[in-house]
Design an enzyme around this catalytic site. Structure first.
Site, mmCIF file in Angstrom:
data_model
loop_
_atom_site.group_PDB
_atom_site.id
_atom_site.type_symbol
_atom_site.label_atom_id
_atom_site.label_comp_id
_atom_site.label_asym_id
_atom_site.label_seq_id
_atom_site.Cartn_x
_atom_site.Cartn_y
_atom_site.Cartn_z
ATOM 1 C CB VAL A 14 -27.077 -9.486 -7.196
ATOM 2 C CG1 VAL A 14 -26.331 -8.337 -6.543
ATOM 3 C CG2 VAL A 14 -28.003 -10.148 -6.185
ATOM 4 C CE LYS A 106 -25.909 -15.234 0.332
ATOM 5 N NZ LYS A 106 -27.204 -14.626 0.092
ATOM 6 N N GLY A 188 -37.627 -12.346 -5.966
ATOM 7 C CA GLY A 188 -36.164 -12.255 -6.084
ATOM 8 C C GLY A 188 -35.419 -12.205 -4.763
ATOM 9 C CD GLU A 191 -29.096 -17.014 -1.838
ATOM 10 O OE1 GLU A 191 -28.119 -17.183 -2.566
ATOM 11 O OE2 GLU A 191 -29.416 -15.894 -1.387
ATOM 12 C CG ASP A 202 -28.663 -16.866 3.159
ATOM 13 O OD1 ASP A 202 -27.913 -16.726 2.180
ATOM 14 O OD2 ASP A 202 -29.180 -15.901 3.770
ATOM 15 C CE LYS A 206 -27.446 -13.410 4.078
ATOM 16 N NZ LYS A 206 -28.900 -13.319 3.830
ATOM 17 N N GLY A 303 -33.022 -8.979 -2.052
ATOM 18 C CA GLY A 303 -33.672 -8.425 -3.239
ATOM 19 C C GLY A 303 -32.646 -7.766 -4.145
HETATM 20 N N1 HSE Z 1 -31.552 -15.275 -0.073
HETATM 21 C C1 HSE Z 1 -31.046 -14.250 0.765
HETATM 22 C C2 HSE Z 1 -32.133 -13.855 1.748
HETATM 23 C C3 HSE Z 1 -30.611 -13.087 -0.065
HETATM 24 O O1 HSE Z 1 -33.296 -14.236 1.558
HETATM 25 O O2 HSE Z 1 -31.857 -13.165 2.717
HETATM 26 C C4 HSE Z 1 -29.800 -12.064 0.653
HETATM 27 O O3 HSE Z 1 -28.588 -12.583 1.118
#
Ligand code: HSE
Length: 433
Positions: A14, A106, A188, A191, A202, A206, A303
Site C-alpha cells: 500500500v 484496521k 495483492g 494480508e 480482518d 473492520k 488491493g
Molecule cells: N486483506 C484485506 C482484504 C485488505 O482482503 O480485504 C483490505 O483491508
C-alpha cells in the site's frame, strides 16, 4: 498554495501504491484542490532492501521511526505498517508531536480506536482512516459525516476482499480453496499473512470500527463472534447453487431493543439479493438507516490502488481542514453511548444449514433428527443424494427453522460425541435478508 509535508512509515504494497498515486496525480490534485503534497521521508525497517519509486531524489529514506516522527517539518504521518505494535505507538507519538495521522490500519483502530481518538482530541489533531474499511470506498466518511444524524437498525457487510474473492472463485471457476488463496495473494488483496483474512478476523476488525461509528459503542474484536471460511467446501457451494443461494462471509451488526449483536461468519443468502451479486474483490455494506432507509455502498475493497486511493483522499481532506476549520473529525468521536449493551452470541437466533458426513446405515438420520429435536431445533428440510450402491458415508444436509446458537452448538456436540457421524459437522447460518 497549501503545502503539506508528509512522512510515510511503511513502504510495502500500500505504501508504494500511495507514493505512485501521489506522483501520478500531483498536477491534478494541485489544480483541483490547490494543495501540494511534499513527500519528505519514507521510513521502512528494511529500507535498504526496498526498490524505491523513481523521481524521489529529495526524499529522505530511513529505517528510524523515532527520527521520522521527531521531524518538526512534517505535518502528517502516514502509518502503513499494519498490526498493533509498533503502530499504536507510532500513532500516539505522532499526535503528541502535533502531527495528524493517516492510517489504513484496521487492527489498531479496532483495538485502540477509543484511546487513539481521545489522544488526538487532546492534542488538537485528527486521525484519518478511510482505507481501514473497504479500502478507498468511503464507508467511514459516509457513516460519520454523509448520513450523520441517522440511527441504524442493521449493517450487513462483505468487507474482506480476499474471502469474497476466494468464495467467488470457488463457485464460478470451481477452483480449490488453496488455488484461490494463492491467486488472492498474487493479486495483492490478501494480508502478508492471509490467516487473518480467512479466519474472519480482518472482517471482525473492520466490523468493530463500523459498530463504533454507527452505534457509538467500542466493541473489542474478541467480543465479536467470528468464524472464517476454511470449513466451506464445494459440497456447500453446490448445495447453495441448487437452492438459488450463495455463500458470503458477512459481517453483521444489529441493534435490537437497545442491545447490539455483532458477528462475522459465512452465511447463506439469496443469490438475487443485492449482496448476493457482490463478487470477487468487491466489498459492500448495506445499512438500514433511520430515517434515510436502506443504503448500499460497494466497490473494490482491497488491493494496492484501492487502499492508496483512500489514503490520498484522506490527505486531501486533511489539507482542506486547515486553520479554524481543523476541528475534530466526526469519525474521531471517543465518548461512548452509556446504555448500549452487547448481546451474547448464545442468544442469537438464525436458521442453520447443517452438513453431516453420515454413515450409510439405516437409522442414522433418525438419530441425528432425534438429537436436534431434543434440543428444540425444528427441521425445515432434509436432503441426501440418491445412490445406487451402499457407500461408507454420505453427505446429509439439514436446514433448520430459527434456532438459538447455544441449542445448535449443544446438539452438534452431542451428535459428535455419540459417534453418529464420521467427521465434524458443518454449520452455516442462513440470514433472512
Ligand atoms: N486483506 C484485506 C482484504 C485488505 O482482503 O480485504 C483490505 O483491508
Amino acid at each position: 498554495m497549501n503545502k503539506i509535508n508528509i512522512g510515510l512509515i511503511g513502504y510495502g504494497n500500500v505504501g508504494s501504491g500511495v507514493v505512485k498515486l501521489l506522483q501520478k496525480k500531483r498536477k491534478y490534485i494541485k489544480a483541483k484542490h490547490h494543495v501540494e503534497f511534499v513527500l519528505k521521508t519514507i521510513c521502512d525497517r528494511s529500507i535498504k532492501k526496498k526498490k524505491i519509486a523513481r523521481g524521489l531524489k529529495n526524499v529522505r529514506l530511513t529505517a528510524s521511526i523515532e527520527e521520522t516522527i521527531a521531524d518538526p517539518d512534517l505535518h502528517v504521518i502516514i502509518e502503513l505498517i499494519g498490526g498493533l505494535h509498533p503502530a499504536k505507538d507510532i500513532i500516539l507519538q505522532s499526535l503528541k508531536k502535533n502531527k495528524h495521522v493517516v492510517t489504513a490500519n484496521k487492527e489498531v483502530i479496532a483495538h485502540f480506536g477509543q484511546l487513539l481518538f481521545e489522544e488526538a482530541h487532546r492534542q488538537g489533531q485528527n486521525i484519518y482512516f478511510e482505507s481501514a474499511v473497504m479500502a478507498g470506498v468511503p464507508i467511514i466518511k459516509l457513516l460519520s459525516e454523509g448520513i450523520a444524524g441517522n440511527g441504524y437498525k442493521e449493517i450487513y457487510g462483505i468487507i474482506n476482499g480476499t474471502c469474497n474473492y476466494i468464495l467467488s472463485a470457488m463457485s464460478q471457476n470451481e477452483w480449490s480453496f488453496e488455488q484461490a488463496v494463492k491467486e488472492a495473494q498474487k493479486r495483492g488483496f490478501a494480508e502478508a499473512d492471509p490467516t487473518l483474512d480467512i479466519n474472519g478476523m480482518d472482517s471482525t476488525h473492520k466490523l468493530a470500527i463500523l459498530t463504533a461509528l454507527a452505534f457509538n459503542k467500542f466493541i473489542k474484536p474478541n467480543q465479536i463472534h467470528t468464524e472464517g471460511i476454511t470449513q466451506i467446501s464445494h459440497h456447500d457451494i453446490e448445495y447453495a447453487e441448487s437452492l438459488n443461494l450463495t455463500i458470503k462471509l458477512l459481517a453483521i451488526a444489529k441493534q435490537i431493543n437497545g442491545e447490539i449483536e455483532a458477528r462475522v461468519h459465512p452465511t447463506f443468502i439469496p443469490k438475487e439479493h443485492p449482496l448476493g451479486s457482490i463478487n470477487g474483490v468487491y466489498n459492500a455494506a448495506l445499512l438500514s438507516a433511520d430515517p434515510l432507509g436502506d443504503v448500499l455502498l460497494s466497490g473494490e475493497g482491497a488491493g494496492q490502488f484501492a487502499a492508496a486511493s483512500g489514503v490520498v483522499s484522506d490527505l486531501i481532506n486533511l489539507a482542506s481542514r486547515q486553520g479554524s476549520d481543523a476541528h475534530q473529525l466526526l469519525s474521531n468521536l471517543y465518548i461512548e453511548s452509556p446504555d448500549v449493551k452487547l448481546r451474547k452470541i448464545d442468544e442469537v437466533e438464525t436458521r442453520f444449514y447443517l452438513r453431516f458426513k453420515a454413515p450409510d446405515q439405516p437409522g442414522t438420520l433418525a438419530k441425528i433428527s432425534g438429537v436436534l429435536g431434543r434440543h428444540g431445533i425444528g427441521i425445515n428440510s432434509v436432503t441426501q443424494k440418491a445412490h445406487e450402491e451402499r457407500t461408507a458415508s454420505v453427505p446429509v444436509i439439514i436446514l433448520t427453522d430459527d434456532a438459538k446458537e447455544k441449542d445448535v452448538r449443544k446438539a452438534l456436540a452431542e451428535i459428535a460425541k455419540k459417534n453418529i457421524i464420521k467427521a465434524a459437522p458443518v454449520a452455516i447460518r442462513m440470514e433472512n435478508l
